[in-house]
Each structure stands twice: as C-alpha cells, then as structure tokens.
Motif scaffolding. Structure first.
Motif, short mmCIF file in Angstrom:
data_model
loop_
_atom_site.label_atom_id
_atom_site.label_comp_id
_atom_site.label_asym_id
_atom_site.label_seq_id
_atom_site.Cartn_x
_atom_site.Cartn_y
_atom_site.Cartn_z
N VAL A 108 -8.10 7.42 4.36
CA VAL A 108 -7.67 8.13 5.57
C VAL A 108 -8.87 8.57 6.39
CG1 VAL A 108 -6.26 10.01 6.45
CG2 VAL A 108 -5.63 8.92 4.29
N LEU A 109 -9.94 9.02 5.72
CA LEU A 109 -11.15 9.41 6.45
C LEU A 109 -11.64 8.25 7.32
CD1 LEU A 109 -13.08 11.40 3.69
CD2 LEU A 109 -12.44 12.28 5.96
N ASP A 110 -11.69 7.04 6.72
CA ASP A 110 -12.16 5.89 7.49
C ASP A 110 -11.22 5.56 8.64
OD1 ASP A 110 -14.67 4.92 6.69
OD2 ASP A 110 -13.82 4.25 4.78
N ARG B 260 0.85 -1.18 0.00
CA ARG B 260 0.00 0.00 0.00
C ARG B 260 0.89 1.24 0.00
NH1 ARG B 260 -5.48 -1.02 0.61
NH2 ARG B 260 -5.46 0.95 -0.52
N VAL B 261 0.52 2.22 -0.81
CA VAL B 261 1.38 3.38 -1.03
C VAL B 261 0.66 4.68 -0.71
CG1 VAL B 261 2.68 4.72 -2.74
CG2 VAL B 261 2.69 2.21 -2.85
N ILE B 262 1.31 5.55 0.08
CA ILE B 262 0.89 6.95 0.19
C ILE B 262 1.84 7.76 -0.69
CG2 ILE B 262 0.79 8.96 1.71
CD1 ILE B 262 -0.17 7.19 3.94
N GLY B 263 1.26 8.56 -1.59
CA GLY B 263 2.05 9.37 -2.51
C GLY B 263 1.88 8.86 -3.92
N PRO B 264 2.81 9.09 -4.83
CA PRO B 264 4.05 9.85 -4.62
C PRO B 264 3.77 11.36 -4.57
CG PRO B 264 3.82 9.25 -6.93
CD PRO B 264 2.63 8.65 -6.20
N ASN B 265 4.88 12.13 -4.54
CA ASN B 265 4.77 13.59 -4.56
C ASN B 265 4.04 14.11 -3.33
OD1 ASN B 265 4.96 16.22 -5.59
ND2 ASN B 265 3.03 16.03 -6.72
N CYS B 266 4.47 13.65 -2.15
CA CYS B 266 3.83 14.06 -0.91
C CYS B 266 4.89 14.14 0.18
CB CYS B 266 2.76 13.05 -0.51
SG CYS B 266 3.45 11.51 0.13
N VAL B 267 4.48 14.47 1.38
CA VAL B 267 5.44 14.43 2.49
C VAL B 267 4.97 13.46 3.57
CG1 VAL B 267 6.37 16.72 2.03
CG2 VAL B 267 4.45 16.48 3.63
N GLY B 268 4.01 12.60 3.22
CA GLY B 268 3.66 11.49 4.10
C GLY B 268 2.83 11.85 5.31
N VAL B 269 3.25 11.33 6.46
CA VAL B 269 2.39 11.33 7.64
C VAL B 269 3.06 11.98 8.86
CG1 VAL B 269 1.32 9.17 6.88
CG2 VAL B 269 3.20 9.11 8.54
N VAL B 270 2.21 12.39 9.80
CA VAL B 270 2.65 12.86 11.11
C VAL B 270 1.73 12.21 12.15
CG1 VAL B 270 2.92 14.84 12.65
CG2 VAL B 270 3.41 15.10 10.20
N ASN B 271 2.32 11.66 13.19
CA ASN B 271 1.56 11.16 14.33
C ASN B 271 2.16 11.80 15.58
OD1 ASN B 271 0.18 9.79 16.28
ND2 ASN B 271 0.86 7.73 15.68
N THR B 272 1.47 12.75 16.15
CA THR B 272 2.07 13.49 17.26
C THR B 272 2.21 12.63 18.51
OG1 THR B 272 -0.09 14.35 17.90
CG2 THR B 272 1.25 15.74 16.45
N LYS B 273 1.33 11.64 18.66
CA LYS B 273 1.32 10.84 19.88
C LYS B 273 2.64 10.11 20.09
CE LYS B 273 -2.12 8.14 22.36
NZ LYS B 273 -3.33 7.30 22.19
N ALA C 290 -1.68 13.68 10.79
CA ALA C 290 -1.76 14.39 9.53
C ALA C 290 -1.26 13.50 8.41
CB ALA C 290 -0.94 15.68 9.58
N VAL C 291 -1.89 13.63 7.25
CA VAL C 291 -1.47 12.88 6.07
C VAL C 291 -1.46 13.81 4.87
CG1 VAL C 291 -1.93 10.89 4.60
CG2 VAL C 291 -2.77 10.90 6.95
N THR C 292 -0.40 13.78 4.10
CA THR C 292 -0.46 14.44 2.79
C THR C 292 -0.49 13.34 1.74
OG1 THR C 292 1.93 14.62 2.50
CG2 THR C 292 0.84 16.39 3.71
N LEU C 293 -1.37 13.49 0.77
CA LEU C 293 -1.67 12.39 -0.14
C LEU C 293 -0.93 12.44 -1.46
CD1 LEU C 293 -5.52 12.34 0.46
CD2 LEU C 293 -3.88 10.59 1.21
N GLY C 294 -0.54 13.64 -1.88
CA GLY C 294 0.16 13.77 -3.15
C GLY C 294 -0.67 13.26 -4.31
N ASN C 295 -0.06 12.44 -5.17
CA ASN C 295 -0.73 12.00 -6.40
C ASN C 295 -1.75 10.89 -6.17
OD1 ASN C 295 1.14 13.75 -7.42
ND2 ASN C 295 2.03 12.33 -8.91
N ARG C 296 -1.82 10.38 -4.98
CA ARG C 296 -2.81 9.34 -4.63
C ARG C 296 -2.80 8.15 -5.58
NH1 ARG C 296 -7.91 13.38 -4.07
NH2 ARG C 296 -7.33 13.65 -6.24
N MET C 297 -1.64 7.60 -5.86
CA MET C 297 -1.61 6.46 -6.79
C MET C 297 -2.27 5.23 -6.16
SD MET C 297 2.31 5.08 -7.12
CE MET C 297 2.68 3.43 -6.54
N ASP C 298 -2.38 5.23 -4.83
CA ASP C 298 -3.06 4.10 -4.18
C ASP C 298 -3.96 4.64 -3.06
OD1 ASP C 298 -3.84 1.69 -3.06
OD2 ASP C 298 -1.95 1.39 -1.98
#
Lengths: 459, 459
Positions: B198-200, B126-139, B184-192
């Motif tokens: 992410v909403l779910d 499973r892929v997040i991106g490309p062309n993104c900066v991915g995820v942040v989990n502050t916890k 936080a999630v940045t999705l970029g090109n959403r190839m997958d």
C-alpha cells in the motif's frame, strides 16, 4: 507558617488603589468584585475621582474605613513605592501588586522593585506580585482579576501560576474539562510571596484537594524541594515547568545543552520531593482531572477493557511505559468472562470485547477483580453504526452500559474512560459517564494520568 | 509494482459475497455503496436471497455480469476458501476478505487462513484481509466499509491501518480536525497484501500528499525499511506503532524489558528509513494536520510570536527538544518591532507582544524575516476580556488580525496557530485562521508538529 495568606483569600475589606474610569484593571476589577457581592467590602482609591460603578471613590488610602485587610495596587509602577507607604501607614499588611514594569522590564524596573520591597519590609507588609493578577477564592467569590463567571464555580483544584496570563489560560478552560478551582494564585515577579508560601497554605486549605503549579523557575530551589516534600505527603502537587530563561538561552545559542542540564536538575528535584511533573499543558490538565475526581490506587495494577484492540494496545503501551503493570486477570474473572464469550474473544488484559456485547460485564468484572487496582475503559464504535441505530433507540448506553453505576461497584478504585472518534459520540459518552469519571479522547493521556495517581500514592 | 491495487480502489464492478438481510456488514455495505452511487456497479451474491435494498441478488459469483474487478467477501470464515474458489473461477483477481475468525482467533483459524491463502495463490488472486474493513477511495466514493458521509469528503491524506476499528477511529474524527482522506486501507491479518504494497501504491497516488500508518507489527521488517526509505523520499509517512504483542508480553511478565528492546528496533528502523514516528494517537493527528496543509520548511529555524510569555516558553521548550532552533530575529525585523513597541516589550524570539496591540505586525514581520524558516503564532487573551468587548464589536480578529491574509505573506513558510483557553475563543480563532492554518489548542503539540515537517524535509 503561611497562615498570613488568609488575608489574601478572605479579606474582611479590600482597598483597590488605582480605581479608574479608563478601560483596564482599574476599571474592570471593581466591576467584577461588585458583581460578585463585594461592593460593600470594597474601597476604591483614586485622588482624582469620587465615584465609579456607583461606588464611592476615596481620595487616599488613609480615608478607607475599617475593616480592611488587603490592598490591591494597580497604579503605574513608579507610583507603587508611595502607595505601599500609604497602605502601610493605614495598617494594611497584605498587598497584591498587579502593576507591571518591575524586575521583568530591565534594570530600572529591578531597582524600583527593590525600592518597593524595602518599603513593604519597613511596614511589615506581605506582597503578592508585582506583575501578576493576584488571587481567586471561589468559595467566597473573591477575585483580584476579571475572570469568567464559569471559573468561579467552587471546586477542589488549587492553582499556583507564576504568570498572570497563564492563570487566565487555566481559569478560562478548566470548567470545560470538569475541573473547578478552590483557590488560585498568580505570583508574578515574586518580590516577596513565592510558590513555597502558597504551597504550604494550600496544604492546609480544606477546599483544595490537588495543586496545579506552573513555574518558570524556582524562587528558592532548596526551599521548594523541602516544601514539596512536606506538601506532597498530604496532597498531590502537579507541576508544569517551562524553561523561560532556558529557552531564551537556547534561542540565542541555538543549542539545548545548558537547558537540558538545568531541566534534569528540576526533574530530579520534583522526583525527590514527590511532585508529579507534567510534560505538557495538556498532560497537566489530564493529571488534574484524575486527581480531582478519583481515589488513589492501592497498587500499580491496571485493567484495560476496550472495544478496539488497537486502542487497548496503545493504552497498555502508555501505561507500562509510565510505570503501571497490566496483570493477568484473576482466575475467577477470567472464568466469568469466558462464559458467554464468542470464540474469537481473547480473555486477557487488555480485555478486547470487540462487538461481543460484553462491554458492561467486562468493565464490572474488571473493577471487581482483586488482581486489579484501577481500570481504564476504552470505548469506540464506528460512528456510522451509532448514527444508524440512534433512530431505533440504541445509544452509547446500549453498547457500553450505565458506566456511572458500573463504576460505583468499586468506588475505591480509580477509573477513567477513553472515548475516541466523532465529537457527537464523545459528547454522548461524556453524558453517560458523568462528572465522577474523567473522560479522555485518546488512550495514552488516560493511561498516563492513571499512572500519575500511582506515582503519587507510591510515595 | 503495486499497481495491482488499482482494482481495489477503482473497480469497474464489485461482487459482494455474503449480502444478507440480517444487520451487519452484509446488510450495511450494500446500502452504503448504493447510497454513494455504486448500485449499478455492485453485484450482490447470496444463494438464498433474490433482492436486497431494491438490488438484485445473484445466487452464485459465476452469475455476476461483466465488468467485475473486485470481490468483497463477508461470509463466515469457514466458507471463505470455497468463496475464493468461486471468485477465482469467475476470473476476479482482487478480493477484500472482511470476515474474521482466521489467524487472530487461534490455531484453527490460522489453518483456515493458510487454506484460504493457498486457494488465492492457485487462482492468482490478491487479497486484502482477512479480518479487516477493506478500502475507501473518496474520489470515486468507493468504500467497502460503512462510514459517515463526512469522511467521504475528498482530501489528501492516505491511511494505512492494520486494524479495522482503528481505521474507523480515524475516519470518524479526521474531518473535525480539518483532515480529509484520499484513500484508506485497513489490512487486518495481512495474509497477502501488506503495508509495503500500500505504501508503494500511495507513493504514486496523485491524490495522496501525506500517509498516516498505524501498525501493530511489521509484516516483513526488512521490506518495510526498504519501502519506507523509497516512499519517504517522495511523501511523508507518519507512523503510529503499538506493541500489541509486546503489551501482551508485558502484561504477563509485568515488566517492560523485552518490549522496550523491540520498540527501540522499530524506532531505529523508522529513523533510518525516514518515517516520522508519532508517540501517540494525538501526535499522529497533529503531525498529519501540518503535513496536509503546510509547505516544507527550508531550515530548522522557528519564530514564535505569542501574547503569553508562558505559552511562548512552553512552545520554545517543545520546539528545541524536538530538534528546531529559535534564532535571534534579524536586525531589520528587530528594528521594525522596536518601533512603536512599549518599553516593557522584549524584542526577541519567542516574541511576547503581550497586550501591546502589535500581534499582527509581529506575525507579519516574523513570517517575512529571512532568519526564520517557519512560524508558530500563540494566541491567548483572557476570555473575560473577549466576552466584555464582544458587544462593542471587538473580536479575536481585532486582537490578532486577519491571520489567513497575514499568513499569505510567506506562503512558502510553514505556519501554525495555537489558541488556548475557552472553547468559544478557540472556535473564533478557528474561523479566523481558516482551513489553511492548522490550529492547535496547546503549545507543545504545535511545536512538535512543525518540528516533524523539518525532520521530514531534512531527509
């Protein structure tokens, strides 16, 4: 026709009727005026005092020496008609009544206001108020209201506010947004002077470049449309109109029917007469900032340069919705930008330069493009990067260039800057851009403000 | 159904493919993660390096030790399919591709993206991106992007941003508005992975109370409506939607026809599915602040307390336009307020207490009035007065009361504060109100934000 207002802004001498030792207007305004150098031209009046703030207090208006052009009345509402009589007998023809307790306070107050008006008419007195805080003229530092020192820095904004507190709201916050006042008037109950008189006066005031007006209702709808039609041919008039009565009705009825109907009439009236209506207090302030600092555009064609595609898209959406166009770049500009551009960069408008290092070049090219009438530069860089590179001497100037100089390449074209993110970054961008470039902190208000310039110019 | 995203937010180990000594993501992200305590769980990969930031660099993904759940890919676009093959072979099933140069960069990039997707599918990755900066989990302080320390303070906001830079925009500025991120999630090109996945996921994330989403277009319109319909039953989803492609079309055609058409479809989709659409970046942030801190209202009835009639009227206008009602005060509240009120004070809603000294009493009474579901307090006092009385120990608390305590009288009712004017006054009001009360600096956004609460609750 409204030249009579000169005495309100440039009185040779001022009688302050109701000077007093108890805290409030009667204590504070004399102190304020003395501090601004008006002590010698200020005559305090109170039958039961002889001295205040080191100034002589005259028992009666009749005792006040010449020259005196203006009276400021701060006595209790019931004493106002009598005071007007004394003022008229003394030959003063311009009066600010700050006292409250008139038409705004019910039937009794309404009757009192009519009585006061009759006395004023009898003596040929022109009145601003009652229930207001009068006027401010930054040029000669004359003010009939206690305001902060910062608000007295001379500028090019004219303010007409129906409510006194609202005038204060503006005067307290404008300087922090790079806006400075030429003249301000609060109208209160408008028993005589209304917004039309002031609009005509500010139209001819050489210090006023843009007029901001807050209205709760028109004193005379037909005259307002006529006046705005005349004034907006010379100067932009920005209007924020609330539905005080409408909201009251809405509150009672819990429905908006009548209010929106009425509001649509105002919308039409403003549009017909060339006034620019702001949809919110923030929008009013944003509009004022571009009108106070930017030239008018030759056309509706906006060029957007951005380091964030998203913010560029939001700016474009807002601009187009507000009546602007985003033209294609001219062939020469496109060619210039393609030279040295990385493969991923799409040379179009909005021009998203990303982290290419081409921001300065892009802003310069966009400003000089004959296909573009005005430019919005959107600047954003992750603050982690800013913080990381600061110790190495890299600053926002490194990333975005000397924007004040670049902007000077096309001084005839409106230019606005939008910087988003961390407050420290925004502060850096503010120093970088300087007072000649309005800085916004989100893209839509910047785009709408530029659109307001075109709305005014099209007329 | 989107539980697979857990590995992105809570990986046991992370392979960073493309760690490098040259400035950029490959240099900065390892440093960032090491600083956040991830050094022991971070495996850097680069065939031509052995050490970076004091951490071992592995030549190949195959060499990385267990446990490793996630790979972050930062190599050049052309090398990504090969990297995915190595990652898949190593048994890693979750990948963030930050590299750019795919579908966003034209036909060649699009082909490369399809190739990468095929490799990912082959390995069940499973892929997040490309062309993104991915995820942040502050916890757990896990982040695949360099962000400022302040942005890692744990909070209750979930962010879904299509664009990487936009994610940064939010992360840089949120903490200054009292907002703190959960994930936080940045999705970029959403190839997958797309916004629906992410909403779910955030729907079931116990740390996320409100979801902010920035979209430039839906990956799958029908699925988005379905997903939003499901998610908004549990959590508010605030959407800012730009028309990137629309604006591009508009730019070319210099007309908005097709764009507004498309935009109307999105409007309808969001309304139908219960998402709250913000009209601007500022509005998105304002909405988030009330959802992050306030309870949901039992009904649409807003009580407004103000020290300025004008600002009260502007707030009322904005509230009613946004679907709220301004009910009459209950008889008991009106009676309570009339006791001790000066003659000029109109006891109604908005309740303009002017300089009566009854502000605290009015806010308390309004909050406790059964006819009122939520309260907006508008606080303004000329700053000349504030400055004058400060030396005597009079502060905004003197004028407006201990708002944090007063607000606690009705913790189940949403409450917002609007303070207008000088920045020092606004800062004082911010300390006075504390983190549990969202503070706005103009009336309309405050009213619209409260209306958004009701819009969500009504659903």
């Amino acid at each position: 026709m409204s030249g009579f207002l000169k005495e309100f802004f440039e009185p040779r001498g001022v009688a302050l009727v109701g000077a007093t030792r108890t805290p409030g207007f009667g204590y504070g305004i004399p102190l304020m005026l003395k501090g601004q150098g008006w002590g010698e031209r200020l005559y305090l009046v109170n039958p039961s005092a002889t001295e205040l703030h080191g100034m002589k207090v005259y028992p009666r208006v009749a005792d006040v020496p010449d020259p005196v052009d203006l009276a400021v009345v701060i006595v209790g509402a019931a004493a106002v008609p009598g005071a007007l009589n004394e003022i008229g007998a003394r030959g003063i023809r311009s009066v600010v009544i700050e006292s409250a307790g008139f038409a705004e306070a019910g039937d009794e107050g309404r009757a009192l206001q009519e009585k006061a008006l009759a006395v004023a008419r009898e003596h040929g007195i022109r009145v601003i108020g009652p229930n207001c805080v009068g006027v401010v003229n930054t040029k000669n530092r004359f003010t009939t209201v206690e305001i902060i020192e910062e608000a007295l820095q001379p500028g090019n904004v004219g303010i007409i506010a129906q409510s006194g507190v609202f005038g204060n709201v503006l005067l307290d916050g404008l300087h922090e947004r790079g806006l400075h006042v030429a003249k301000a008037v609060t109208l209160g109950n408008r028993m005589d002077v209304n917004e039309c008189d002031v609009l005509d006066y500010l139209r001819h005031d050489p210090d006023t470049r843009v007029i901001m007006m807050y209205l709760e209702g028109a004193a005379d709808g037909r005259r307002l449309i006529e006046t705005l039609g005349r004034v907006t041919r010379d100067k932009p008039v920005l209007v924020l109109k609330s539905g005080r009565t409408g909201a009251g009705r809405a509150a009672a009825a819990s429905h908006t029917g009548s209010m929106s109907g009425e509001d649509a009439l105002y919308d039409a009236a403003f549009a017909q007469s060339g006034a620019i209506r702001a949809q919110s207090l923030e929008e009013l302030l944003g509009f004022a900032r571009v009108f106070a600092t930017q030239p008018l555009p030759a056309g509706p064609r906006l060029g957007v340069v951005t380091s964030s595609g998203s913010l560029g898209a939001l700016a474009a959406d807002a601009a187009v919705s507000a009546g602007l166009e985003l033209p294609a770049l001219s062939a020469a500009t496109a060619q210039k930008m393609r030279e040295g551009a990385p493969g991923w960069m799409n040379v179009k408008n909005p021009l998203d330069v990303g982290p290419s290092g081409l921001y300065q070049k892009a802003v310069a090219a966009m400003l000089q493009d004959p296909a573009v009438d005005m430019v919005l530069a959107v600047a954003i860089i992750p603050f982690a990067v800013v913080r990381q590179f600061k110790p190495f001497g890299l600053t926002p100037k490194t990333w975005f260039g000397d924007l004040a100089s670049i902007r000077a390449l096309a001084p005839h074209k409106p230019f606005a800057l939008c910087a988003v993110g961390h407050s420290e970054f925004i502060a850096d961008m503010a120093s970088l851009s300087g007072p000649s470039i309005p800085l916004f902190t989100s893209p839509e208000p910047a785009a709408r403000a530029l659109a307001a310039l075109w709305k005014h110019q099209r007329r």
